[in-house]
Design an enzyme around this catalytic site. Structure first.
Site, PDB file in Angstrom:
ATOM      1  N   SER A   1       0.491  -1.540   0.290  1.00 17.60           N
ATOM      2  CA  SER A   1      -0.078   0.242   0.352  1.00 17.60           C
ATOM      3  C   SER A   1       0.893   1.608   0.537  1.00 17.60           C
ATOM      4  O   SER A   1       0.670   2.427  -0.426  1.00 17.60           O
ATOM      5  CB  SER A   1      -0.656   0.199   1.099  1.00 17.60           C
ATOM      6  OG  SER A   1       0.009   0.299   2.149  1.00 17.60           O
TER       7      SER A   1
ATOM      8  N   LYS B   1       1.002   4.493   7.106  1.00 19.24           N
ATOM      9  CA  LYS B   1       0.198   5.083   6.245  1.00 19.24           C
ATOM     10  C   LYS B   1       0.587   6.538   6.044  1.00 19.24           C
ATOM     11  O   LYS B   1       0.971   6.961   7.201  1.00 19.24           O
ATOM     12  CB  LYS B   1      -1.226   4.659   6.340  1.00 19.24           C
ATOM     13  CG  LYS B   1      -2.689   3.432   5.864  1.00 19.24           C
ATOM     14  CD  LYS B   1      -2.026   3.419   4.514  1.00 19.24           C
ATOM     15  CE  LYS B   1      -3.106   2.184   4.283  1.00 19.24           C
ATOM     16  NZ  LYS B   1      -2.037   1.249   4.461  1.00 19.24           N
TER      17      LYS B   1
END
Lengths: 200, 200
Positions: free
Chosen positions: B121, B158
């Site tokens: 990701s 993230k």
DNA sequence: TCCTTAACTGTATATAATTACAGTTACTTG
DNA sequence: CAAGTAACTGTAATTATATACAGTTAAGGA
């Protein structure tokens, strides 16, 4: 750090060794015994001299209050190669920017040096500008490996593919061209293979 | 090493910290002052207990003659956190996969642990599956920083953006969705900020 | 030649540090 | 319940250690 006399260097070395052996700094008397001084003051004045020249720090009134002011090069790390001047071997001392405190054995095979990445040509392999690539210094490379190569005095990091006398150095970024080399016409020096990466 | 009592663990931790801070082991009196003992013998017996259990070694008749008997891996490396079990604090001993020989001070601010990356990701930020992300353990994060967060028992890496009570955890890969969190409805734990990366 | 500095000797002393001995209290275990 | 152990207090003595002061010798520069 100011320059030390021979005797002072000798004493500093002995202190370092003592600390490795014993885990604690020496006392004045221990220094006397090791150096053959018959007066504790000889040790004291030597320590003061080493402090004055910035090699150690002394903590007043504290037993064994000797702190080493470490030379960063001493710390067993990997040399970091910055910009490489044209026509010079990559491992020249002049190119060593600093020593980074990383265990060479962290990588497999063992890393010999770190190289700072310039440009974004390997972006899609997760290699960004400014990253430090760990390099194993070897001539033995296989197709598909990421290598450090020198071509016409320019050092570059690319993926390596060879068929006979034709070599392709492929970037991992569509914005950059594949470099094609004919070994008979151009000199290509392999400086090693990438074995890891560090981003700080 | 035999198991230590809580008090003994506390004292051993303090000795370690003292040695980091001062470069030399503490005296009995320093231990008294730190722990609030009014008798130097309290320190002495504690040290004897730690020696008996194999946590330290004492050198007789020598000031500050305390040697740590450490796992050499633990001494200078960073703990590597592998898979994190649901509902457990990330820094639980059970999650420590190994210790990697990397100087925590290589990163700025200092790294507290390494976390193995799962998934792609963050690919476009040059963070690939299997990479080790160096993490500074802190709650203070700023918009745009790459953070390690725990959401509903799931640990994720993230980019962090916050506006009031709304937080966005943005991936760096168009194939993955932005995670939106309302702090009033969902618990979000910040486990630290990324300060570096290692690929081996 | 004088002055400074390195490299010591020799003595003395205050204080830093270890360590023995004699207790107390609370908790756990066979 | 007795015995052991952890976790201390309190005192004292010895030894380890730092450090001041007063010198000496030799080398090197202004």
């Amino acid at each position: 750090m100011q320059e030390l006399t021979l005797r002072q260097q000798e004493i500093l070395l002995w202190i370092r060794q003592y600390m490795v052996d014993h885990g604690i700094p020496p006392t004045r008397l221990a220094l006397c015994a090791a150096m053959g001084f018959r007066s504790p003051n000889a040790a004291e004045t030597h320590l003061r001299a080493l402090e004055r020249k910035g090699a150690i720090e002394l903590v007043q009134g504290v037993s064994r209050g000797i702190r080493l002011v470490e030379d960063p090069k001493e710390a067993s790390g990997l040399p970091l190669i910055g910009k490489v001047a044209a026509g010079q071997p990559i491992l020249a001392v002049a190119h060593i920017e600093s020593y980074e405190p990383v265990d060479p054995g962290l990588f497999q095979p063992v890393a010999h040096y770190l190289l700072r990445v310039q440009g974004e040509s390997m972006r899609n392999a997760g290699i960004l500008e400014g990253d430090l690539v760990a390099v194993h210094h070897t001539l033995i490379v296989q197709n598909g490996q990421i290598v450090v190569a020198r071509l016409e005095d320019e050092v570059t990091i690319k993926r390596f593919y060879r068929q006979g006398e034709r070599v392709e150095l492929r970037p991992e970024n569509p914005d950059f061209p594949v470099i094609e080399v004919n070994l008979k016409k151009q000199a290509l020096h392999i400086e090693g293979v990438m074995v890891g990466l560090i981003r700080t």
